[in-house]
Design an enzyme around this catalytic site. Structure first.
Site, PDB file in Angstrom:
ATOM      1  N   SER A   8       1.065  -1.019   0.021  1.00 21.89           N
ATOM      2  CA  SER A   8       0.086   0.082   0.199  1.00 21.89           C
ATOM      3  C   SER A   8       1.095   1.260  -0.173  1.00 21.89           C
ATOM      4  O   SER A   8       1.870   1.437   0.994  1.00 21.89           O
ATOM      5  CB  SER A   8      -0.777  -0.052   1.294  1.00 21.89           C
ATOM      6  N   HIS A  33      -1.778  -0.975  -4.168  1.00 25.69           N
ATOM      7  CA  HIS A  33      -2.293  -0.597  -3.481  1.00 25.69           C
ATOM      8  C   HIS A  33      -2.461   0.585  -3.475  1.00 25.69           C
ATOM      9  O   HIS A  33      -1.549   1.871  -2.482  1.00 25.69           O
ATOM     10  CB  HIS A  33      -2.628  -1.887  -2.231  1.00 25.69           C
ATOM     11  N   ASP A  35      -5.148   3.716  -2.069  1.00 25.66           N
ATOM     12  CA  ASP A  35      -6.002   4.466  -1.458  1.00 25.66           C
ATOM     13  C   ASP A  35      -6.442   5.494  -1.472  1.00 25.66           C
ATOM     14  O   ASP A  35      -5.532   6.807  -1.189  1.00 25.66           O
ATOM     15  CB  ASP A  35      -5.304   4.069   0.314  1.00 25.66           C
ATOM     16  N   MET A  37      -8.848   8.219   0.281  1.00 29.65           N
ATOM     17  CA  MET A  37     -10.146   8.636   0.932  1.00 29.65           C
ATOM     18  C   MET A  37     -10.441   9.973   0.710  1.00 29.65           C
ATOM     19  O   MET A  37      -9.810  11.042   0.584  1.00 29.65           O
ATOM     20  CB  MET A  37      -9.177   8.842   2.025  1.00 29.65           C
ATOM     21  N   HIS A  66      -8.547   1.372  -3.964  1.00 28.63           N
ATOM     22  CA  HIS A  66      -9.394   1.095  -3.360  1.00 28.63           C
ATOM     23  C   HIS A  66     -10.192   2.296  -2.709  1.00 28.63           C
ATOM     24  O   HIS A  66      -9.322   3.376  -1.820  1.00 28.63           O
ATOM     25  CB  HIS A  66      -8.246   0.616  -1.897  1.00 28.63           C
ATOM     26  N   MET A  68     -12.040   4.557  -0.892  1.00 26.82           N
ATOM     27  CA  MET A  68     -12.778   4.784   0.370  1.00 26.82           C
ATOM     28  C   MET A  68     -13.143   6.347   0.326  1.00 26.82           C
ATOM     29  O   MET A  68     -13.169   7.212   1.373  1.00 26.82           O
ATOM     30  CB  MET A  68     -11.238   4.985   1.540  1.00 26.82           C
ATOM     31  N   MET A 137     -11.850  -5.820   5.485  1.00 27.90           N
ATOM     32  CA  MET A 137     -11.135  -5.085   6.000  1.00 27.90           C
ATOM     33  C   MET A 137     -10.948  -5.628   7.551  1.00 27.90           C
ATOM     34  O   MET A 137     -11.831  -6.042   8.359  1.00 27.90           O
ATOM     35  CB  MET A 137     -11.999  -3.941   5.852  1.00 27.90           C
ATOM     36  N   ASP A 175      -6.761  -6.356   4.101  1.00 29.48           N
ATOM     37  CA  ASP A 175      -6.227  -5.179   4.206  1.00 29.48           C
ATOM     38  C   ASP A 175      -6.639  -4.651   5.379  1.00 29.48           C
ATOM     39  O   ASP A 175      -7.390  -4.412   5.937  1.00 29.48           O
ATOM     40  CB  ASP A 175      -7.091  -4.358   3.386  1.00 29.48           C
TER      41      ASP A 175
HETATM   42  C1  DX5 Z   1      -6.020   1.712   5.639  1.00 23.54           C
HETATM   43  C2  DX5 Z   1      -5.738   1.142   4.060  1.00 23.54           C
HETATM   44  C3  DX5 Z   1      -4.865   0.652   4.117  1.00 23.54           C
HETATM   45  C4  DX5 Z   1      -3.085   0.608   4.599  1.00 23.54           C
HETATM   46  C5  DX5 Z   1      -2.300  -0.612   4.852  1.00 23.54           C
HETATM   47  O1  DX5 Z   1      -7.412   2.305   5.824  1.00 23.54           O
HETATM   48  O2  DX5 Z   1      -6.774   1.284   3.550  1.00 23.54           O
HETATM   49  O3  DX5 Z   1      -4.606   0.009   3.026  1.00 23.54           O
HETATM   50  O4  DX5 Z   1      -2.475   1.229   4.057  1.00 23.54           O
HETATM   51  O5  DX5 Z   1      -1.700  -0.116   6.005  1.00 23.54           O
HETATM   52  P1  DX5 Z   1      -0.528  -1.222   7.283  1.00 23.54           P
HETATM   53  O6  DX5 Z   1      -0.532  -2.360   6.785  1.00 23.54           O
HETATM   54  O7  DX5 Z   1      -0.071  -0.160   7.934  1.00 23.54           O
HETATM   55  O8  DX5 Z   1      -2.048  -1.817   8.272  1.00 23.54           O
HETATM   56 ZN    ZN Z   2      -6.486  -0.106   1.629  1.00 23.55          ZN
END
Ligand code: DX5
Ligand code: ZN
Length: 216
Positions: A8, A33, A35, A37, A66, A68, A137, A175
């Site tokens: 990620s 990956h 993310d 947000m 991903h 979010m 998750m 994840d």
């Molecule tokens: C959390 C993200 C993850 C995050 C994982 O909301 O969706 O992808 O980057 O990070 P670690 O592996 O440090 O938990």
């Molecule tokens: Zn993620």
């Protein structure tokens, strides 16, 4: 089963992003990956499609997006037409889950559906036929570096059983808090795609990825 590792980039060094993507190219990982947000579905904001376009220019690995974000259908088109290789949306965030998955697939991008820790895994069952992957998750989404929630393991088991029962070919991604210990537990439960941020980016990415690969 094919096992995949998805570092990620939330945990990467953002001031040297190009170099970090090159490191991912060199490491034995399968996806980047990415993310996204929005400060609404999750408390913080991260990065959007503009940076993804630039990551895509350098990356030799598929981009696993991903989302979010609340009402993700609004952003599907821009990610799908900017090089996203898989798009994951949250069941909790969609006004209409069917419509959102259909819209992702309309762009010939594989669709994936995710559930937060408190959402029952059965929520995704009606949509399995439309999904190339389900993301379970194992932390509350929004931040890297949190501790793995073991409740995710039972959800993975139930989901793998249902996918097998229906004879489907659907990946199970996990994840949150994935490290050298929890990756093994998730694999045993039936997951086959492992997102990991802090555990892979802390220290040497290539060495950490190789160590994780050796456990799969
Ligand atoms: C959390 C993200 C993850 C995050 C994982 O909301 O969706 O992808 O980057 O990070 P670690 O592996 O440090 O938990
Ligand atoms: Zn993620």
């Amino acid at each position: 089963m094919e096992y995949k590792i998805a570092p990620s980039i939330l945990s990467a060094d953002w001031l040297n992003l190009g170099r970090e993507v090159e490191k991912m190219n060199e490491a034995d990982c399968d996806y980047v990956h990415y993310d996204v947000m929005d400060g609404k579905f999750v408390p913080e904001m991260s990065f959007g499609v503009t940076i993804m376009r630039n990551v895509k220019k350098v990356s030799t690995k598929p981009i696993d997006v991903h989302l979010m974000i609340e009402d993700p259908i609004r952003n599907v088109k821009s990610f799908a037409t900017s090089g996203a290789d898989i798009i994951t949306v949250h069941a909790e965030a969609c006004a209409d889950i069917d419509e959102t998955l259909d819209y992702i697939r309309y762009f010939n991008v594989p669709a994936a559906l995710s559930v937060k820790p408190k959402t029952p895994v059965e929520t995704v069952f009606p949509y399995l036929e439309k999904c190339s992957m389900i993301l379970i998750m194992s932390v509350e989404p929004g931040f890297g570096g949190q501790a793995f929630m073991p409740e995710a393991l039972e959800k993975i088991r139930i989901l793998r059983e249902e996918i097998t029962r229906r004879g489907l070919d659907v990946d199970i991604e996990v994840d949150g808090g994935i490290n050298m210990e929890t990756v093994v537990l998730c694999k045993e439960a039936g997951a086959n795609v492992f997102v990991s941020g802090s555990a892979l980016f802390k220290g040497d990415l290539a060495a950490n990825t190789a160590a994780m690969r050796a456990l799969l």
